[in-house]
Design a protein around this motif. Sequence first.
Motif, PDB file in Angstrom:
ATOM      1  N   SER A   1     -12.928  26.952 -68.335  1.00 20.53           N
ATOM      2  CA  SER A   1     -13.922  25.968 -68.747  1.00 20.53           C
ATOM      3  C   SER A   1     -14.059  26.025 -70.266  1.00 20.53           C
ATOM      4  CB  SER A   1     -15.266  26.276 -68.097  1.00 20.53           C
ATOM      5  OG  SER A   1     -15.772  27.514 -68.581  1.00 20.53           O
TER       6      SER A   1
ATOM      7  N   GLU B   1      -7.148  27.459 -65.906  1.00 23.11           N
ATOM      8  CA  GLU B   1      -8.227  26.473 -65.797  1.00 23.11           C
ATOM      9  C   GLU B   1      -9.544  27.009 -66.363  1.00 23.11           C
ATOM     10  OE1 GLU B   1      -8.389  25.316 -61.718  1.00 23.11           O
ATOM     11  OE2 GLU B   1      -6.498  24.237 -61.797  1.00 23.11           O
TER      12      GLU B   1
ATOM     13  N   ASP C   1     -18.901  32.813 -65.041  1.00 24.69           N
ATOM     14  CA  ASP C   1     -18.281  32.238 -66.233  1.00 24.69           C
ATOM     15  C   ASP C   1     -18.971  32.712 -67.504  1.00 24.69           C
ATOM     16  OD1 ASP C   1     -16.207  30.618 -67.198  1.00 24.69           O
ATOM     17  OD2 ASP C   1     -17.582  28.956 -67.552  1.00 24.69           O
TER      18      ASP C   1
END
Length: 526
Positions: free
Chosen positions: A465, A463, A380
């Motif tokens: 973050s 989705e 991420d």
Amino acid sequence: MTLATALSATLSGLEVELVRVEAQIERGVPSFDVVGLAEGAVRESRVRVRSALSRLGIELSEHRIVVNLAPADTKKRGSGFDLAIAAAVLVALGHVDEKETKDRAFLGELSLTGELLSTRGVLPRVLGLLRLGVEEVVVPDANASEAAAIKRVKSFAVSSIEEWLESTRGERALRRALPSTLREWAERGDDFSDLRGQAAARRASEIAAAGAHNLLLIGPPGAGKTMIARRLPSILPPITDAEAIEATAVHSVAGLLRKNAGLLPTRPYRAPHHTVSDVGLVGGGEWARPGEVSLAHRGVLFLDELPEFRRNALESLRQPLEDGSVTITRAHVRASYPARFMLIAAMNPCPCGYLGTSRCSCRPELVRRYRERLSGPLLDRIDLHVTVQKVATESLLDPRASESSETIRARVLAAADRQASRQNRLGLVAGKNAELAPRELALAAPLETAERNLLEGAAAKIELSARGFHRVLRVARTIADLDASETVRSPHIAEALAYRPSDAHRPPASQSVSSVTHHERTQHHV
């Protein structure tokens, strides 16, 4: 009883503390003691100092000498206190006037013959001494160039304790340290013109270089992932003086600067092997030395075969990737180092590397376990995920040269100038788009309704973050800069979203948006 003082400095990471070296000569049983929480190498200085002064005809065997390193509750380590101890002892013995050591710091290790040897950490010590109000320092010849990089400090270079002693007697003048005219490293010859095909990876490399974004290249063996990573430094903006001082300070502490080397002239490029330990990657050891993440500060850290690195080592990257620094805590020391680097990583799509072809024999379970070596939180933190396809044979045989690094670098420099101008105009601290904090990002990349709806809808669909959301917007801001657009528009956001995987463990299936050439994008926006 006679007392004399000289100044020096000690390091904890890159933090500098002033050390007052006090030498006391008194009657009694001949001895030479060093006190003040000094570790082994510092205590051994009495042997080196005694031998060096003996060569000058100054015998210490008839005196009781006590050297105190204040403050006494700070650990002193290394051999860089030798010159300061010798100077204080010479003043206490009456061989040197006390004005020669007043408000002046001394750094350097002595050999048994009195020669001054190179010392680690001279640059950060000189910089720290300046902040503490000390504006004159004496250093070994071998460290003169790095000391001279701090222009507000009067740095003097000496080759031996004898030379310094002669200067105090007026027999010769102290020599000012001069900046180095030598290049630490030659410019790399790797050029993007050597690379055939790979339009998506080229485009992603350009974006990464322009905004200092992290990049992950996923593809089969021989597709050119390592070639791309090695050529990326050739399109980076030149290192600034302030960045060079930061990077050189870390290399100085690590003892990696060559003799007579000044500031690093190019951005660091570090490529540790996948067998590197946690300590080797992020730093540590008994005295908390800097690791690869700090040695790559203001440059590139290339991790080839990313899933082959130890899981603990990879997870230790999470803090420096987020904060731009790393803090190491050990039993005897706590040290912080800067670690603002570009992470360029490469990996195969499966253990054998040939996923999706007849050559691949990896079972789905093996592929899943292979990808699970990389955690979602780590992935991420990587802005650009790019699939690197096998290069077609006709492209390899094409005699026409590909776009050169010089051409790409010109666009990168133009985008970097736009970033710097905007950040200065808005009063933002961050220098690069990748470093923008959420509040700064809102100022640097305000969105109209259409762009906001596009980003919010895509974020919900894949989705994203909160971290991923901001990273997409930072990449979009850089793409807009490359397009010379003051505002972030929908095509910029769409391209930035194409570089995010739909989940943290699955590489993107295609890069249709990112493979558009610069010319085609320009025509589209016009």
